[in-house]
Motif scaffolding. Structure first.
Motif, PDB file in Angstrom:
ATOM      1  N   TYR A  68      15.123  56.517 -56.770  1.00  0.00           N
ATOM      2  CA  TYR A  68      15.756  57.301 -57.839  1.00  0.00           C
ATOM      3  C   TYR A  68      17.013  56.592 -58.349  1.00  0.00           C
ATOM      4  O   TYR A  68      17.234  56.481 -59.559  1.00  0.00           O
ATOM      5  CB  TYR A  68      16.109  58.690 -57.307  1.00  0.00           C
ATOM      6  N   LEU A  69      17.837  56.118 -57.429  1.00  0.00           N
ATOM      7  CA  LEU A  69      19.079  55.442 -57.814  1.00  0.00           C
ATOM      8  C   LEU A  69      18.798  54.124 -58.540  1.00  0.00           C
ATOM      9  O   LEU A  69      19.619  53.670 -59.337  1.00  0.00           O
ATOM     10  CB  LEU A  69      19.944  55.186 -56.580  1.00  0.00           C
ATOM     11  N   THR A  70      17.647  53.532 -58.257  1.00  0.00           N
ATOM     12  CA  THR A  70      17.276  52.267 -58.899  1.00  0.00           C
ATOM     13  C   THR A  70      16.643  52.479 -60.269  1.00  0.00           C
ATOM     14  O   THR A  70      16.913  51.731 -61.209  1.00  0.00           O
ATOM     15  CB  THR A  70      16.293  51.485 -58.009  1.00  0.00           C
ATOM     16  N   GLU A  71      15.825  53.530 -60.394  1.00  0.00           N
ATOM     17  CA  GLU A  71      15.060  53.725 -61.623  1.00  0.00           C
ATOM     18  C   GLU A  71      15.640  54.783 -62.565  1.00  0.00           C
ATOM     19  O   GLU A  71      15.585  54.618 -63.787  1.00  0.00           O
ATOM     20  CB  GLU A  71      13.616  54.129 -61.275  1.00  0.00           C
ATOM     21  N   THR A  75      19.862  55.128 -66.127  1.00  0.00           N
ATOM     22  CA  THR A  75      19.730  55.642 -67.492  1.00  0.00           C
ATOM     23  C   THR A  75      20.876  56.587 -67.844  1.00  0.00           C
ATOM     24  O   THR A  75      20.954  57.056 -68.984  1.00  0.00           O
ATOM     25  CB  THR A  75      18.397  56.399 -67.663  1.00  0.00           C
ATOM     26  N   LYS A  76      21.756  56.851 -66.876  1.00  0.00           N
ATOM     27  CA  LYS A  76      22.845  57.797 -67.081  1.00  0.00           C
ATOM     28  C   LYS A  76      24.183  57.065 -67.187  1.00  0.00           C
ATOM     29  O   LYS A  76      24.252  55.856 -67.027  1.00  0.00           O
ATOM     30  CB  LYS A  76      22.874  58.810 -65.927  1.00  0.00           C
ATOM     31  N   LYS A  77      25.232  57.818 -67.471  1.00  0.00           N
ATOM     32  CA  LYS A  77      26.563  57.229 -67.615  1.00  0.00           C
ATOM     33  C   LYS A  77      27.032  56.623 -66.290  1.00  0.00           C
ATOM     34  O   LYS A  77      26.643  57.102 -65.212  1.00  0.00           O
ATOM     35  CB  LYS A  77      27.561  58.309 -68.065  1.00  0.00           C
ATOM     36  N   PRO A  78      27.887  55.596 -66.353  1.00  0.00           N
ATOM     37  CA  PRO A  78      28.398  54.975 -65.118  1.00  0.00           C
ATOM     38  C   PRO A  78      29.049  55.966 -64.163  1.00  0.00           C
ATOM     39  O   PRO A  78      28.874  55.869 -62.950  1.00  0.00           O
ATOM     40  CB  PRO A  78      29.408  53.946 -65.646  1.00  0.00           C
ATOM     41  N   THR A  79      29.808  56.923 -64.714  1.00  0.00           N
ATOM     42  CA  THR A  79      30.456  57.918 -63.846  1.00  0.00           C
ATOM     43  C   THR A  79      29.417  58.771 -63.132  1.00  0.00           C
ATOM     44  O   THR A  79      29.574  59.111 -61.958  1.00  0.00           O
ATOM     45  CB  THR A  79      31.386  58.831 -64.663  1.00  0.00           C
ATOM     46  N   ASN A 233      29.062  65.082 -72.608  1.00  0.00           N
ATOM     47  CA  ASN A 233      27.765  65.688 -72.899  1.00  0.00           C
ATOM     48  C   ASN A 233      26.941  64.887 -73.905  1.00  0.00           C
ATOM     49  O   ASN A 233      25.977  65.401 -74.480  1.00  0.00           O
ATOM     50  CB  ASN A 233      27.935  67.133 -73.387  1.00  0.00           C
ATOM     51  N   ASP A 234      27.350  63.633 -74.148  1.00  0.00           N
ATOM     52  CA  ASP A 234      26.602  62.713 -75.008  1.00  0.00           C
ATOM     53  C   ASP A 234      26.552  63.123 -76.475  1.00  0.00           C
ATOM     54  O   ASP A 234      25.749  62.589 -77.239  1.00  0.00           O
ATOM     55  CB  ASP A 234      25.162  62.533 -74.495  1.00  0.00           C
TER      56      ASP A 234
END
Length: 354
Positions: A68-71, A75-79, A233-234
């Motif tokens: 999950y952490l790899t794939e 795709t999410k924000k660095p934070t 919230n993008d």
């Protein structure tokens, strides 16, 4: 049709073949267990409800979270990536050796209760919200495993347990004296950017990351707005600037020590790679607030303060949400804490009207 045979290791291997279904095998210690399993698999195939569980049985939670952490996380924000990595470590330390198929609602509920009773390095019990977020990560992991990875899981066990209550939103407000002391301290600091950032937070309600990531082209001094493209919230938004905020931005944009090749409004010293990144004032902020006797004050509380002042100033919920970026009125309500003493005058006016 099922076939049972003894392996060289002395175990019993069941093999089920049925037209239209994948060949399925599993090894057991006893012949009886192998036969019982084969009958159950054949029955599920006949009824059309069979789900191949071998993937979920082979994959441990630790393996699943690392995937999950790899794939998914990238795709999410660095934070968000950093936060999920921290939450994953907690889940792995408690449940990592269990297979995805073995994780039941009972096991996850037990994890919830242990985490809520655990004590942090600061001597405080783990907050409800921390545990809620860990469970949210675990729940999304199951959703991805079911919908995208094809692990053969029939349901998400996290959905079957109670989640810790969200708890009360923070209602930390600045008193007039606290604000005076805070502004004096940040204005007296050797780096003027600290004072500018604090004043902008109080005037606009912008988040710390939103302020420090600003580029010069995002601040329109003529129209008196700051255009935010990278938000929590993008959703991009345009923040109107009060007279004080405009003057503060003007001072920041005219910073005489800004390097000619730096576009950041608030910049730090060059890193080892020679690149300048956003001004990081977290350590300075922590030292300063303790010195002022405001150890419980978080920088995010300045956002609470600013949004509450907008409400107290008479702006509608829609106007405030357009400035603050809150997508729901429920979330906006958690961030607005009106001072009861400020409502006394309004109540008196209503009384005189009657």
């Amino acid at each position: 049709m099922a076939t049972i045979f003894k392996t060289d290791a002395g175990n019993y291997k069941a093999l089920v073949r049925k037209s239209g279904w994948p060949t399925t095998t599993k090894t057991f210690r006893t012949s009886r267990d192998a036969k019982d399993w084969a009958r159950r698999i054949e029955d599920e195939m006949v009824r059309g409800v069979y789900i191949q569980r071998s993937g979920a049985e082979r994959m441990t939670l630790e393996m699943a979270l690392k995937r999950y952490l790899t794939e998914i996380s990238p795709t999410k924000k660095p934070t968000t990536q950093r936060a999920e990595a921290t939450k994953a470590q907690q889940l792995i330390s408690h449940l990592g050796k269990y297979s995805m198929a073995a994780l039941s609602a009972e096991l996850i509920a037990s994890y919830r209760d242990k985490r809520l009773a655990s004590v942090t390095s600061r001597g405080k019990t783990t907050s409800n919200n921390t545990v809620r977020l860990e469970l949210a990560l675990l729940s999304h992991l199951f959703t991805v495993a079911i919908q995208e990875w094809g692990l053969g899981l029939s349901f998400n066990p996290v959905l079957n347990i109670r989640k810790p209550s969200a708890g009360q939103g923070r209602d930390r407000r600045l008193s007039a004296e606290e604000e005076r002391c805070l502004l004096k301290a940040v204005n007296d600091h050797s780096n003027p950017m600290l004072g500018w950032i604090v004043r902008i937070a109080l005037e606009t309600g912008m988040r710390s990351s939103e302020i420090t990531s600003l580029r010069r082209h995002q601040v329109d001094m003529k129209k008196r707005v700051a255009r935010l493209s990278d938000t929590k919230n993008d959703s991009a938004r345009t923040v109107p600037l009060s007279k004080w905020a405009t003057e503060t931005f003007e001072a920041a944009l005219n910073n005489p020590i800004r390097p000619i090749d730096c576009d950041l409004v608030f910049f730090g010293e060059p890193g080892k790679d020679g690149k300048r990144r956003a001004y990081n004032f977290n350590k300075t902020w922590g030292v300063l607030k303790k010195k002022l006797g405001m150890a419980d004050l978080r920088f995010h509380d300045l956002r609470h303060e600013a949004v509450s002042r907008l409400v107290e100033g008479g702006l509608s919920d829609q106007e405030v949400s357009a400035i603050s970026g809150h997508k729901s009125m429920q979330m906006l309500k958690r961030y607005t804490h009106l001072r009861a003493e400020d409502l006394v005058g309004k109540l008196d006016m209503l009384t005189r009207e009657h």
